[in-house]
Design an enzyme around this catalytic site. Structure first.
Site, short mmCIF file in Angstrom:
data_model
loop_
_atom_site.label_atom_id
_atom_site.label_comp_id
_atom_site.label_asym_id
_atom_site.label_seq_id
_atom_site.Cartn_x
_atom_site.Cartn_y
_atom_site.Cartn_z
N ILE A 63 0.94 -1.16 -0.01
CA ILE A 63 -0.02 -0.11 0.12
C ILE A 63 1.09 1.19 0.01
O ILE A 63 0.47 2.42 -0.42
CB ILE A 63 -1.10 -0.07 1.30
CG1 ILE A 63 -2.18 0.95 0.99
CG2 ILE A 63 -0.40 0.09 2.35
CD1 ILE A 63 -3.40 0.81 1.80
N ASN B 256 -2.82 2.34 15.34
CA ASN B 256 -3.20 1.90 16.64
C ASN B 256 -3.87 3.46 17.41
O ASN B 256 -3.66 4.19 16.79
CB ASN B 256 -2.11 1.38 17.60
CG ASN B 256 -1.03 2.25 17.64
OD1 ASN B 256 -0.99 3.21 17.85
ND2 ASN B 256 0.29 1.65 17.35
N GLY C 235 3.07 -3.91 11.27
CA GLY C 235 2.30 -4.32 10.22
C GLY C 235 2.34 -3.05 9.11
O GLY C 235 3.15 -2.15 9.13
N VAL C 236 0.86 -2.98 8.57
CA VAL C 236 0.84 -1.68 7.68
C VAL C 236 1.14 -0.62 8.26
O VAL C 236 1.66 0.39 7.76
CB VAL C 236 -0.44 -1.97 7.10
CG1 VAL C 236 -1.74 -1.49 8.21
CG2 VAL C 236 -0.64 -1.00 5.84
N ASP C 237 0.80 -0.43 9.55
CA ASP C 237 1.03 0.98 10.38
C ASP C 237 2.53 1.28 10.28
O ASP C 237 3.06 2.63 10.13
CB ASP C 237 0.53 0.74 11.79
CG ASP C 237 0.68 2.00 12.39
OD1 ASP C 237 0.80 3.06 11.96
OD2 ASP C 237 0.35 2.18 14.07
N GLY D 146 -4.60 -8.36 10.95
CA GLY D 146 -3.02 -8.73 11.20
C GLY D 146 -3.20 -9.14 12.81
O GLY D 146 -3.99 -10.00 13.29
N VAL D 147 -2.33 -8.48 13.44
CA VAL D 147 -2.15 -8.61 14.94
C VAL D 147 -3.53 -8.33 15.67
O VAL D 147 -3.57 -8.89 16.72
CB VAL D 147 -1.06 -7.90 15.38
CG1 VAL D 147 0.08 -8.22 14.83
CG2 VAL D 147 -1.35 -6.26 15.42
N TYR D 148 -4.66 -7.48 15.06
CA TYR D 148 -5.65 -7.42 15.81
C TYR D 148 -6.66 -8.78 15.82
O TYR D 148 -7.78 -8.78 16.27
CB TYR D 148 -6.49 -6.12 15.50
CG TYR D 148 -5.77 -4.88 16.16
CD1 TYR D 148 -4.60 -4.79 16.66
CD2 TYR D 148 -6.53 -3.78 15.87
CE1 TYR D 148 -4.08 -3.76 17.03
CE2 TYR D 148 -6.09 -2.52 16.46
CZ TYR D 148 -4.67 -2.50 16.93
OH TYR D 148 -4.43 -1.44 17.57
#
Length: 181
Positions: free
Chosen positions: A22, A35, A43-45, A130-132
């Protein structure tokens, strides 16, 4: 598995599903699965913060964080996209704590913010998958359904679901095909 990208004309615009990074998309805004602090993470963040550069973190420090389901906008800095729309997805807790409603709010509020800023092209990751821990097979129909419901009423012309894996892209394509029958 299907060829990517997958494009479909829908009421209000075009939906495109791609497999990729992205941070490389030249759109008006990329959506960051952030977050609550908006100060970067994994991750993407983390990828968006790294690609945008330290200016993004500096601007995010001025925003006061973000609640789950809400969205805030910043400049894109070193990204090819002009803006980043940060939204905080829900942590999966089994599905009985309003997770689907909160996830839909992430997509809806990001679209509303893009529309309010006159943006025409927006790209979403698979928020919260993802991690969530939000199950991707449940998240894709929420994401696609929310976009399909909102697109006819806003100025956005193109929505890209930028999936990290082909498996996620297949789930988005299947949701799109099911919801547009």
């Amino acid at each position: 598995m299907g060829d990517w990208p997958h494009r479909a004309a829908v009421p209000g615009g075009i939906i495109e599903i791609v497999v990729g990074d992205i941070t490389r998309l030249a759109v008006d805004a990329v959506v960051n699965a952030a977050n609550r602090t908006l100060l970067g993470g994994g991750g993407v963040d983390g990828a968006i913060h790294r690609a945008a550069g330290p200016e993004l973190l500096a601007e995010c420090r001025t925003l006061g964080g973000c609640e789950t389901g809400e969205a805030k906008i910043t400049r894109g800095y070193r990204l090819p996209s002009a803006h980043v729309i940060h939204t905080v997805g829900p942590v999966w807790r089994g599905g009985a704590e309003g997770e689907a409603t909160l996830l839909a709010a992430c997509y809806g509020n990001a679209l509303a913010l893009a529309d309010a800023h006159g943006l025409a092209r927006i790209a979403f990751p698979a928020i919260s998958t993802g991690v969530y821990g939000f199950p991707p097979e449940e998240a894709a129909p929420v994401a696609v359904g929310t976009v399909l419901a909102r697109l006819p009423d806003i100025s956005i012309e193109r929505v890209v679901f930028c999936c990290f894996s082909a498996g996620s892209a297949v789930l988005h394509r299947e949701a799109l095909e099911t919801l547009t029958r």
